[in-house]
Design a protein around this motif. Structure first.
Motif, mmCIF file in Angstrom:
data_model
loop_
_atom_site.group_PDB
_atom_site.id
_atom_site.type_symbol
_atom_site.label_atom_id
_atom_site.label_comp_id
_atom_site.label_asym_id
_atom_site.label_seq_id
_atom_site.Cartn_x
_atom_site.Cartn_y
_atom_site.Cartn_z
ATOM 1 N N ASP A 22 0.821 -1.214 0.000
ATOM 2 C CA ASP A 22 0.000 0.000 0.000
ATOM 3 C C ASP A 22 0.856 1.266 0.000
ATOM 4 O O ASP A 22 0.499 2.270 -0.629
ATOM 5 N N ALA A 23 1.989 1.216 0.698
ATOM 6 C CA ALA A 23 2.879 2.378 0.710
ATOM 7 C C ALA A 23 3.496 2.595 -0.664
ATOM 8 O O ALA A 23 3.574 3.728 -1.157
ATOM 9 N N PHE A 24 3.942 1.524 -1.294
ATOM 10 C CA PHE A 24 4.472 1.639 -2.657
ATOM 11 C C PHE A 24 3.400 2.209 -3.593
ATOM 12 O O PHE A 24 3.675 3.082 -4.416
ATOM 13 N N LYS A 25 2.178 1.722 -3.455
ATOM 14 C CA LYS A 25 1.077 2.244 -4.275
ATOM 15 C C LYS A 25 0.863 3.728 -3.989
ATOM 16 O O LYS A 25 0.598 4.518 -4.910
ATOM 17 N N GLY A 26 0.997 4.099 -2.716
ATOM 18 C CA GLY A 26 0.829 5.501 -2.337
ATOM 19 C C GLY A 26 1.874 6.411 -2.966
ATOM 20 O O GLY A 26 1.651 7.617 -3.110
ATOM 21 N N TYR A 27 2.988 5.828 -3.342
ATOM 22 C CA TYR A 27 4.043 6.597 -4.003
ATOM 23 C C TYR A 27 3.956 6.497 -5.524
ATOM 24 O O TYR A 27 4.884 6.881 -6.230
ATOM 25 N N GLY A 28 2.855 5.961 -6.019
ATOM 26 C CA GLY A 28 2.602 5.968 -7.451
ATOM 27 C C GLY A 28 2.968 4.713 -8.204
ATOM 28 O O GLY A 28 2.904 4.679 -9.440
ATOM 29 N N ILE A 29 3.355 3.652 -7.497
ATOM 30 C CA ILE A 29 3.707 2.396 -8.164
ATOM 31 C C ILE A 29 2.431 1.603 -8.433
ATOM 32 O O ILE A 29 1.625 1.405 -7.519
ATOM 33 N N PRO A 30 2.217 1.142 -9.661
ATOM 34 C CA PRO A 30 1.020 0.337 -9.967
ATOM 35 C C PRO A 30 0.945 -0.891 -9.067
ATOM 36 O O PRO A 30 1.982 -1.433 -8.650
ATOM 37 N N GLU A 31 -0.267 -1.369 -8.784
ATOM 38 C CA GLU A 31 -0.461 -2.414 -7.784
ATOM 39 C C GLU A 31 0.352 -3.677 -8.059
ATOM 40 O O GLU A 31 1.002 -4.214 -7.161
ATOM 41 N N GLU A 32 0.330 -4.186 -9.281
ATOM 42 C CA GLU A 32 1.067 -5.413 -9.571
ATOM 43 C C GLU A 32 2.568 -5.213 -9.389
ATOM 44 O O GLU A 32 3.266 -6.093 -8.880
ATOM 45 N N ASP A 33 3.063 -4.058 -9.805
ATOM 46 C CA ASP A 33 4.484 -3.752 -9.603
ATOM 47 C C ASP A 33 4.793 -3.594 -8.114
ATOM 48 O O ASP A 33 5.859 -4.003 -7.646
ATOM 49 N N ALA A 34 3.867 -2.994 -7.380
ATOM 50 C CA ALA A 34 4.066 -2.804 -5.941
ATOM 51 C C ALA A 34 4.186 -4.151 -5.231
ATOM 52 O O ALA A 34 4.987 -4.309 -4.300
ATOM 53 N N LYS A 35 3.409 -5.131 -5.689
ATOM 54 C CA LYS A 35 3.481 -6.470 -5.095
ATOM 55 C C LYS A 35 4.838 -7.117 -5.378
ATOM 56 O O LYS A 35 5.416 -7.778 -4.508
ATOM 57 N N VAL A 36 5.352 -6.916 -6.589
ATOM 58 C CA VAL A 36 6.676 -7.442 -6.938
ATOM 59 C C VAL A 36 7.747 -6.797 -6.063
ATOM 60 O O VAL A 36 8.610 -7.468 -5.497
ATOM 61 N N CYS A 37 7.687 -5.468 -5.955
ATOM 62 C CA CYS A 37 8.679 -4.738 -5.156
ATOM 63 C C CYS A 37 8.646 -5.177 -3.695
ATOM 64 O O CYS A 37 9.694 -5.360 -3.064
ATOM 65 N N ALA A 38 7.439 -5.359 -3.159
ATOM 66 C CA ALA A 38 7.301 -5.782 -1.763
ATOM 67 C C ALA A 38 7.849 -7.193 -1.571
ATOM 68 O O ALA A 38 8.504 -7.490 -0.564
ATOM 69 N N ASP A 39 7.601 -8.065 -2.543
ATOM 70 C CA ASP A 39 8.056 -9.442 -2.433
ATOM 71 C C ASP A 39 9.580 -9.521 -2.406
ATOM 72 O O ASP A 39 10.170 -10.247 -1.589
ATOM 73 N N ARG A 47 15.730 -0.663 4.372
ATOM 74 C CA ARG A 47 16.001 0.159 3.186
ATOM 75 C C ARG A 47 14.734 0.641 2.490
ATOM 76 O O ARG A 47 14.821 1.316 1.456
ATOM 77 N N PHE A 48 13.596 0.297 3.018
ATOM 78 C CA PHE A 48 12.325 0.631 2.388
ATOM 79 C C PHE A 48 12.209 2.126 2.090
ATOM 80 O O PHE A 48 11.980 2.536 0.949
ATOM 81 N N LYS A 49 12.419 2.949 3.123
ATOM 82 C CA LYS A 49 12.277 4.394 2.937
ATOM 83 C C LYS A 49 13.486 5.039 2.254
ATOM 84 O O LYS A 49 13.315 5.707 1.212
ATOM 85 N N PRO A 50 14.710 4.862 2.774
ATOM 86 C CA PRO A 50 15.826 5.621 2.194
ATOM 87 C C PRO A 50 16.205 5.231 0.768
ATOM 88 O O PRO A 50 16.601 6.090 -0.023
ATOM 89 N N ILE A 51 16.072 3.964 0.406
ATOM 90 C CA ILE A 51 16.535 3.526 -0.908
ATOM 91 C C ILE A 51 15.442 3.630 -1.968
ATOM 92 O O ILE A 51 15.721 3.891 -3.138
ATOM 93 N N TYR A 52 14.198 3.452 -1.578
ATOM 94 C CA TYR A 52 13.126 3.431 -2.577
ATOM 95 C C TYR A 52 12.202 4.647 -2.486
ATOM 96 O O TYR A 52 12.108 5.434 -3.424
#
Length: 370
Positions: free
Chosen positions: A19-36, A53-58
């Motif tokens: 949900d945080a990745f999505k909140g930063y504009g990443i499409p849902e399917e891509d956000a799931k890949v990034c989270a995984d 590294r979730f916040k500082p790197i991405y």
């Protein structure tokens, strides 16, 4: 800085990261890949590349405008067994997964496949992609260049990235053989982790321009960015402990991450512009898949691979030691310990997660450490 940790269950942290990745504009399917990819680090006990590294790197890089949340994955050139792709500074995890999937598909049809990527970003743990190949019955090989951090043997300037040269191989055991390690004594992510928990960096891992070891983790991170410090290559300073071997392997990864795809390399990967401003990193990666069925078959490969690993673990142990490990075993054991509990999160990252949640209005999440 404190080091108190709390456990957050896998479903909660996974849903939140998506949900945080999505909140930063990443499409849902891509956000799931990034989270995984991100959380696979924590599942394997590699905290230096997980939620730390979730916040500082991405997230911070997306906010700074040097990384694109929507990934434009362009195939620049393709043959039956190879491909060159351009990630246009999108999400490295998405670029990595798509690239390795392409390599695996080519390997399944032609025996071997190789895909190289340019203009990418931090793609997380390299072992994720090597494991993708091993799960498909292939030998997987991958590597990436990175911000200059390693000094060449007899040098003190940070020139090469930590440049992992990573292998994954299927076995007949419950876990694959996965060798995933930097070509430096340590990696920048580990020093970032030391900094977060207020720990000094062990002497001998980092050298200053004067050739002396540095141990202040906060100072090291600053000096790595300004060129006043560099990581030692695998093996150490000079030639006595074979540091030239780590230097050589780091150079191999640099070449394969830049030359085939005509990407950036060495000093061009600092992420800092001429005026000191933040700019995209334009990283390069390579992905190789080799189908074991194209040789003597998957089952025979897995058994021989497993036999080799079991023989190694069964060899004579040093006095006082009760176990010899093979690559990927410790990570598997960590997952067995963590799979029914969750990810341990230190207090510094706890504060970051709360801040991200509040910033994005994700009020449905309440963490156990609050």
């Amino acid at each position: 800085m404190g080091t108190k940790t709390n456990i957050v269950d896998w479903k909660t942290i996974t849903d939140f990261v998506v949900d945080a990745f999505k909140g930063y504009g990443i499409p849902e399917e891509d956000a799931k890949v990034c989270a995984d990819v991100l959380l696979e680090s924590d599942k394997r006990g590699i905290e230096s590349h997980g939620v730390n590294r979730f916040k500082p790197i991405y997230l911070d890089r997306i906010k700074a405008g040097i990384q694109n949340p929507v990934t434009n994955f362009e195939i620049v050139k393709e043959t039956k067994t190879t491909a060159v792709v351009d990630g246009h500074d999108g999400m490295g995890q998405v670029i990595g997964v798509k690239s390795m999937n392409m390599a695996i598909e080519k390997a399944k049809e032609y025996g071997m496949g190789m895909v190289v990527a340019r203009n990418s970003t931090h793609y997380g743990i390299a072992g994720y992609y090597a494991t993708m190949a091993s799960q498909a019955g292939c030998i997987g090989i991958t590597g990436t260049n990175a911000r200059p951090s390693i000094a060449p043997t007899f040098g003190v300037e940070n020139m090469l990235g930590t440049n992992p040269l990573t292998f994954g191989m299927p076995t007949d055991e419950e876990f694959p053989f996965v060798l995933d390690c930097a070509t430096s004594i340590t990696q920048r992510g580990r020093i970032e982790y030391y900094s977060r928990i207020g720990k000094s960096t062990p002497s001998g891992m980092v050298i200053g321009r004067d050739g002396q070891p540095q141990t202040d983790s906060d100072q090291i991170l600053s000096d790595l960015n300004t060129g006043k410090a560099a990581l030692a290559p695998l093996g150490g300073i000079g030639e006595e402990l074979a540091g030239y071997k780590g230097y050589g392997y780091a150079t191999v990864v640099e070449i394969l991450s830049a030359a085939l795809q005509q990407g950036n390399f060495l000093r061009a990967l600092t992420g800092i512009g001429e005026q000191g401003e933040k700019i995209p990193f334009h990283l390069g990666h390579f992905f190789i898949a080799i189908d074991t069925e194209a040789f003597m078959g998957l089952d025979s490969f897995k058994k021989t691979c497993g036999d080799i690993l079991r023989d190694l673990r069964g060899s004579v142990k040093a006095p006082g030691e009760d176990h010899i490990y093979t690559a990927g075993e410790k990570e598997y054991l960590v997952w067995q310990e963590r799979k029914n509990s969750g990810v341990p999160i230190n207090d510094a990252v706890q504060k970051e997660l709360i801040k991200i949640r509040d910033e994005l209005g994700l009020s449905q999440y309440r963490f156990p450490f609050e």
